[in-house]
Enzyme design. Structure first.
Site, PDB file in Angstrom:
ATOM      1  N   ARG A   1      62.942  53.354  -5.982  1.00 57.22           N
ATOM      2  CA  ARG A   1      63.956  52.516  -5.360  1.00 57.22           C
ATOM      3  C   ARG A   1      63.737  51.750  -5.204  1.00 57.22           C
ATOM      4  O   ARG A   1      63.730  50.368  -5.517  1.00 57.22           O
ATOM      5  CB  ARG A   1      64.745  53.701  -4.805  1.00 57.22           C
ATOM      6  CG  ARG A   1      65.698  54.345  -5.125  1.00 57.22           C
ATOM      7  CD  ARG A   1      65.646  55.063  -3.548  1.00 57.22           C
ATOM      8  NE  ARG A   1      64.959  56.178  -2.628  1.00 57.22           N
ATOM      9  CZ  ARG A   1      65.048  56.323  -1.663  1.00 57.22           C
ATOM     10  NH1 ARG A   1      65.126  55.049  -1.130  1.00 57.22           N
ATOM     11  NH2 ARG A   1      64.187  56.743  -1.611  1.00 57.22           N
TER      12      ARG A   1
ATOM     13  N   PRO B   1      57.771  59.856  -5.406  1.00 61.99           N
ATOM     14  CA  PRO B   1      57.974  58.494  -5.980  1.00 61.99           C
ATOM     15  C   PRO B   1      58.988  58.424  -6.139  1.00 61.99           C
ATOM     16  O   PRO B   1      59.356  57.327  -6.508  1.00 61.99           O
ATOM     17  CB  PRO B   1      57.825  60.141  -7.620  1.00 61.99           C
ATOM     18  CG  PRO B   1      56.489  61.060  -6.850  1.00 61.99           C
ATOM     19  CD  PRO B   1      56.758  60.742  -5.160  1.00 61.99           C
TER      20      PRO B   1
ATOM     21  N   TYR C   1      75.274  58.439   1.145  1.00 58.78           N
ATOM     22  CA  TYR C   1      73.899  58.944   0.729  1.00 58.78           C
ATOM     23  C   TYR C   1      74.312  59.175   1.907  1.00 58.78           C
ATOM     24  O   TYR C   1      74.535  60.829   3.069  1.00 58.78           O
ATOM     25  CB  TYR C   1      73.116  58.352   1.025  1.00 58.78           C
ATOM     26  CG  TYR C   1      71.250  59.046   1.115  1.00 58.78           C
ATOM     27  CD1 TYR C   1      71.002  60.061   0.650  1.00 58.78           C
ATOM     28  CD2 TYR C   1      71.156  58.780   2.670  1.00 58.78           C
ATOM     29  CE1 TYR C   1      70.038  60.934   0.259  1.00 58.78           C
ATOM     30  CE2 TYR C   1      69.601  59.434   2.608  1.00 58.78           C
ATOM     31  CZ  TYR C   1      69.488  60.340   2.036  1.00 58.78           C
ATOM     32  OH  TYR C   1      68.370  61.127   2.398  1.00 58.78           O
TER      33      TYR C   1
ATOM     34  N   LYS D   1      74.794  63.606   3.694  1.00 60.58           N
ATOM     35  CA  LYS D   1      73.928  63.949   4.347  1.00 60.58           C
ATOM     36  C   LYS D   1      74.824  65.195   5.700  1.00 60.58           C
ATOM     37  O   LYS D   1      73.837  65.319   6.026  1.00 60.58           O
ATOM     38  CB  LYS D   1      72.589  63.037   4.751  1.00 60.58           C
ATOM     39  CG  LYS D   1      71.638  63.149   3.041  1.00 60.58           C
ATOM     40  CD  LYS D   1      71.024  64.472   2.054  1.00 60.58           C
ATOM     41  CE  LYS D   1      70.628  64.020   1.515  1.00 60.58           C
ATOM     42  NZ  LYS D   1      69.967  64.954   1.198  1.00 60.58           N
TER      43      LYS D   1
ATOM     44  N   ARG E   1      61.427  49.968   9.295  1.00 58.96           N
ATOM     45  CA  ARG E   1      62.232  51.024  10.088  1.00 58.96           C
ATOM     46  C   ARG E   1      61.774  52.185  10.542  1.00 58.96           C
ATOM     47  O   ARG E   1      62.113  52.661  11.681  1.00 58.96           O
ATOM     48  CB  ARG E   1      63.291  50.828   9.679  1.00 58.96           C
ATOM     49  CG  ARG E   1      63.537  52.312   8.534  1.00 58.96           C
ATOM     50  CD  ARG E   1      64.399  52.183   7.346  1.00 58.96           C
ATOM     51  NE  ARG E   1      64.291  53.008   6.267  1.00 58.96           N
ATOM     52  CZ  ARG E   1      64.970  53.420   5.616  1.00 58.96           C
ATOM     53  NH1 ARG E   1      65.864  52.568   5.386  1.00 58.96           N
ATOM     54  NH2 ARG E   1      65.124  54.729   4.843  1.00 58.96           N
TER      55      ARG E   1
END
Length: 245
Positions: A188, A183, A147, A151, A205
Protein backbone atom coordinates in the site's frame (compact mmCIF):
# COMPACT_ATOMS: atom_id res chain seq x y z
CA UNK A 1 4.74 -25.69 25.70
CA UNK A 2 1.56 -23.73 26.32
CA UNK A 3 -0.29 -25.21 23.34
CA UNK A 4 0.76 -28.85 23.53
CA UNK A 5 -1.99 -31.20 22.29
CA UNK A 6 -3.89 -28.33 20.65
CA UNK A 7 -4.62 -27.98 16.94
CA UNK A 8 -4.93 -24.53 15.39
CA UNK A 9 -5.98 -23.14 12.04
CA UNK A 10 -4.67 -19.79 10.82
CA UNK A 11 -5.93 -17.98 7.72
CA UNK A 12 -3.78 -15.60 5.65
CA UNK A 13 -0.76 -17.39 7.10
CA UNK A 14 1.51 -16.94 4.10
CA UNK A 15 3.09 -13.75 5.41
CA UNK A 16 2.74 -10.93 7.91
CA UNK A 17 0.80 -11.37 11.13
CA UNK A 18 -0.67 -14.69 10.00
CA UNK A 19 2.73 -16.25 9.37
CA UNK A 20 4.26 -14.88 12.59
CA UNK A 21 1.29 -16.19 14.56
CA UNK A 22 1.32 -19.64 12.98
CA UNK A 23 5.03 -20.00 13.74
CA UNK A 24 4.52 -18.80 17.32
CA UNK A 25 1.65 -21.24 17.87
CA UNK A 26 3.77 -24.09 16.51
CA UNK A 27 6.71 -23.08 18.69
CA UNK A 28 4.43 -23.50 21.72
CA UNK A 29 3.55 -27.04 20.71
CA UNK A 30 0.38 -26.62 18.65
CA UNK A 31 -0.24 -28.62 15.51
CA UNK A 32 -0.93 -25.79 13.06
CA UNK A 33 -2.78 -25.79 9.76
CA UNK A 34 -1.51 -22.68 7.97
CA UNK A 35 -3.72 -21.55 5.11
CA UNK A 36 -3.43 -18.90 2.45
CA UNK A 37 -4.75 -18.25 -1.02
CA UNK A 38 -1.14 -18.16 -2.32
CA UNK A 39 0.49 -21.62 -2.49
CA UNK A 40 3.93 -20.16 -3.21
CA UNK A 41 3.86 -18.06 -0.05
CA UNK A 42 2.93 -21.08 2.03
CA UNK A 43 5.72 -23.19 0.60
CA UNK A 44 8.30 -20.47 1.23
CA UNK A 45 7.03 -19.71 4.73
CA UNK A 46 6.89 -23.24 6.16
CA UNK A 47 9.26 -25.47 4.26
CA UNK A 48 11.06 -27.55 6.88
CA UNK A 49 9.01 -26.18 9.79
CA UNK A 50 7.83 -28.79 12.29
CA UNK A 51 4.24 -28.86 13.57
CA UNK A 52 2.88 -26.98 10.54
CA UNK A 53 0.92 -28.35 7.60
CA UNK A 54 -0.31 -26.06 4.85
CA UNK A 55 -3.47 -25.81 2.80
CA UNK A 56 -4.36 -23.43 -0.01
CA UNK A 57 -7.59 -21.70 1.00
CA UNK A 58 -9.65 -18.87 -0.44
CA UNK A 59 -11.66 -17.75 2.58
CA UNK A 60 -14.29 -16.15 0.36
CA UNK A 61 -15.24 -19.71 -0.69
CA UNK A 62 -17.58 -21.14 1.96
CA UNK A 63 -17.34 -24.70 0.67
CA UNK A 64 -13.53 -24.58 0.69
CA UNK A 65 -13.52 -23.42 4.32
CA UNK A 66 -15.76 -26.34 5.21
CA UNK A 67 -13.50 -28.82 3.44
CA UNK A 68 -10.33 -27.61 5.17
CA UNK A 69 -11.84 -27.48 8.66
CA UNK A 70 -13.73 -30.72 8.11
CA UNK A 71 -10.48 -32.43 7.16
CA UNK A 72 -8.76 -31.53 10.43
CA UNK A 73 -8.67 -34.18 13.17
CA UNK A 74 -9.82 -31.52 15.64
CA UNK A 75 -9.72 -27.74 15.98
CA UNK A 76 -8.97 -26.08 19.30
CA UNK A 77 -7.87 -22.66 18.07
CA UNK A 78 -9.13 -20.66 15.08
CA UNK A 79 -7.36 -17.46 14.12
CA UNK A 80 -9.27 -15.55 11.44
CA UNK A 81 -6.48 -13.36 10.12
CA UNK A 82 -7.41 -12.76 6.47
CA UNK A 83 -8.42 -9.26 5.46
CA UNK A 84 -8.01 -6.28 3.17
CA UNK A 85 -7.48 -2.56 3.80
CA UNK A 86 -9.45 -0.08 1.69
CA UNK A 87 -8.48 3.56 1.26
CA UNK A 88 -10.92 6.42 0.87
CA UNK A 89 -13.87 8.24 2.41
CA UNK A 90 -17.56 7.41 2.08
CA UNK A 91 -17.80 9.63 -1.00
CA UNK A 92 -15.00 7.67 -2.67
CA UNK A 93 -16.32 4.22 -1.75
CA UNK A 94 -17.92 1.98 -4.36
CA UNK A 95 -20.47 -0.77 -3.92
CA UNK A 96 -17.98 -3.26 -5.35
CA UNK A 97 -15.27 -2.33 -2.80
CA UNK A 98 -17.80 -2.46 0.04
CA UNK A 99 -19.05 -5.90 -0.97
CA UNK A 100 -15.58 -7.42 -1.40
CA UNK A 101 -14.26 -5.98 1.87
CA UNK A 102 -17.22 -7.27 3.86
CA UNK A 103 -16.92 -10.66 2.18
CA UNK A 104 -13.24 -10.98 3.09
CA UNK A 105 -13.07 -9.13 6.41
CA UNK A 106 -16.37 -10.23 7.95
CA UNK A 107 -18.27 -12.92 6.06
CA UNK A 108 -15.20 -15.16 5.82
CA UNK A 109 -14.91 -15.04 9.62
CA UNK A 110 -18.60 -15.88 9.95
CA UNK A 111 -18.17 -18.90 7.67
CA UNK A 112 -15.01 -20.13 9.40
CA UNK A 113 -16.57 -19.85 12.85
CA UNK A 114 -19.72 -21.56 11.62
CA UNK A 115 -17.62 -24.46 10.31
CA UNK A 116 -15.34 -24.75 13.36
CA UNK A 117 -17.83 -24.19 16.17
CA UNK A 118 -19.63 -27.55 16.05
CA UNK A 119 -16.25 -29.33 16.25
CA UNK A 120 -15.25 -27.21 19.23
CA UNK A 121 -18.55 -27.78 21.00
CA UNK A 122 -18.24 -31.52 20.48
CA UNK A 123 -14.74 -31.42 21.99
CA UNK A 124 -15.91 -29.37 24.95
CA UNK A 125 -14.33 -26.03 24.12
CA UNK A 126 -12.16 -23.91 21.90
CA UNK A 127 -10.71 -20.46 21.31
CA UNK A 128 -11.73 -18.27 18.38
CA UNK A 129 -9.57 -15.23 17.63
CA UNK A 130 -10.69 -12.68 15.05
CA UNK A 131 -8.67 -9.96 13.36
CA UNK A 132 -10.17 -6.55 13.98
CA UNK A 133 -8.23 -3.28 14.11
CA UNK A 134 -7.71 -0.20 16.22
CA UNK A 135 -9.46 1.45 13.25
CA UNK A 136 -13.17 0.78 13.54
CA UNK A 137 -15.13 0.69 16.78
CA UNK A 138 -12.13 1.90 18.82
CA UNK A 139 -10.91 4.80 16.71
CA UNK A 140 -11.80 6.54 13.48
CA UNK A 141 -8.95 7.07 11.03
CA UNK A 142 -9.01 9.26 7.91
CA UNK A 143 -9.64 7.57 4.57
CA UNK A 144 -10.62 4.24 6.10
CA UNK A 145 -14.41 4.30 5.69
CA UNK A 146 -14.98 0.78 4.36
CA UNK A 147 -12.16 -0.75 6.36
CA UNK A 148 -13.31 0.83 9.60
CA UNK A 149 -16.87 -0.35 9.01
CA UNK A 150 -15.75 -3.95 8.47
CA UNK A 151 -13.52 -3.97 11.53
CA UNK A 152 -16.28 -2.56 13.70
CA UNK A 153 -18.50 -5.37 12.40
CA UNK A 154 -15.87 -7.90 13.49
CA UNK A 155 -16.14 -6.60 17.07
CA UNK A 156 -19.91 -7.10 17.02
CA UNK A 157 -19.53 -10.57 15.52
CA UNK A 158 -16.97 -11.50 18.18
CA UNK A 159 -19.07 -10.34 21.12
CA UNK A 160 -22.18 -12.07 19.81
CA UNK A 161 -20.45 -15.44 19.43
CA UNK A 162 -18.87 -15.01 22.87
CA UNK A 163 -22.24 -14.27 24.46
CA UNK A 164 -24.00 -17.21 22.84
CA UNK A 165 -21.43 -19.83 23.85
CA UNK A 166 -19.86 -18.48 27.05
CA UNK A 167 -21.27 -21.39 29.09
CA UNK A 168 -20.18 -24.06 26.62
CA UNK A 169 -16.42 -23.73 26.80
CA UNK A 170 -16.09 -21.46 23.79
CA UNK A 171 -14.08 -18.25 24.00
CA UNK A 172 -14.25 -15.70 21.21
CA UNK A 173 -12.02 -12.61 21.24
CA UNK A 174 -10.57 -10.25 18.69
CA UNK A 175 -7.33 -8.33 18.40
CA UNK A 176 -7.01 -4.70 17.34
CA UNK A 177 -3.51 -3.97 16.06
CA UNK A 178 -2.13 -0.57 15.26
CA UNK A 179 -0.01 -0.17 12.13
CA UNK A 180 2.10 -3.25 11.49
CA UNK A 181 5.05 -3.42 9.10
CA UNK A 182 3.81 -6.23 6.87
CA UNK A 183 4.19 -6.96 3.15
CA UNK A 184 0.59 -5.82 2.78
CA UNK A 185 1.43 -2.42 4.25
CA UNK A 186 4.53 -2.19 2.07
CA UNK A 187 2.39 -2.77 -1.00
CA UNK A 188 0.00 0.00 0.00
CA UNK A 189 2.85 2.37 0.80
CA UNK A 190 4.43 1.72 -2.59
CA UNK A 191 1.16 2.63 -4.30
CA UNK A 192 1.45 6.23 -3.07
CA UNK A 193 2.93 8.90 -5.30
CA UNK A 194 5.60 9.48 -2.64
CA UNK A 195 6.23 6.17 -0.82
CA UNK A 196 8.95 7.66 1.39
CA UNK A 197 6.61 10.32 2.73
CA UNK A 198 3.78 7.80 3.01
CA UNK A 199 5.87 5.60 5.29
CA UNK A 200 6.79 8.61 7.41
CA UNK A 201 3.10 9.44 7.73
CA UNK A 202 2.25 5.93 8.89
CA UNK A 203 5.04 6.06 11.46
CA UNK A 204 3.96 9.52 12.64
CA UNK A 205 0.53 8.31 13.74
CA UNK A 206 2.11 5.73 16.07
CA UNK A 207 2.84 7.28 19.48
CA UNK A 208 5.85 4.99 19.93
CA UNK A 209 7.37 6.52 16.82
CA UNK A 210 7.67 3.25 14.93
CA UNK A 211 5.59 0.54 13.28
CA UNK A 212 4.93 -2.79 14.94
CA UNK A 213 6.56 -5.96 13.65
CA UNK A 214 4.37 -9.02 13.02
CA UNK A 215 6.32 -10.92 15.68
CA UNK A 216 5.14 -8.33 18.23
CA UNK A 217 1.50 -9.19 17.52
CA UNK A 218 1.91 -12.97 17.58
CA UNK A 219 2.29 -13.29 21.39
CA UNK A 220 -1.30 -12.14 21.97
CA UNK A 221 -2.47 -14.90 19.61
CA UNK A 222 -0.53 -17.48 21.61
CA UNK A 223 -2.01 -16.10 24.84
CA UNK A 224 -5.58 -16.16 23.53
CA UNK A 225 -5.13 -19.63 22.08
CA UNK A 226 -3.72 -21.02 25.32
CA UNK A 227 -5.43 -21.90 28.59
CA UNK A 228 -3.77 -18.86 30.17
CA UNK A 229 -6.64 -16.79 28.78
CA UNK A 230 -9.33 -19.19 29.95
CA UNK A 231 -11.34 -16.41 31.68
CA UNK A 232 -11.21 -13.96 28.75
CA UNK A 233 -13.99 -13.86 26.17
CA UNK A 234 -15.86 -11.27 24.15
CA UNK A 235 -12.96 -8.81 24.42
CA UNK A 236 -11.07 -6.55 22.04
CA UNK A 237 -7.35 -6.76 22.73
CA UNK A 238 -5.67 -3.61 21.41
CA UNK A 239 -2.02 -4.05 20.48
CA UNK A 240 -1.66 -0.59 19.04
CA UNK A 241 1.57 1.02 20.23
CA UNK A 242 -0.37 3.63 22.20
CA UNK A 243 -2.84 4.79 19.53
CA UNK A 244 -5.70 4.59 22.04
CA UNK A 245 -3.95 6.54 24.83
Amino acid sequence: MRLKNKTALVTAAGQGIGRASALALAAEGAQVVATDVDAALLKKAYEGVDNVTTAVLDVTDKAAIGRVIGGMPRIDVLFNCAGIVNNGSILQATDEEWEFAFNLNVRAQFWAIQAALPRMLEAGGGSIINMSSVCGSLKGLPSRFIYGATKAAVVGLTKSVAADYVRQGIRCNCIAPGTVDTPSLAGRINSYADPVQARKDFVARQPMGRLAQPEEIAPIIVYLGSDESVFATGQVFAVDGGMMI
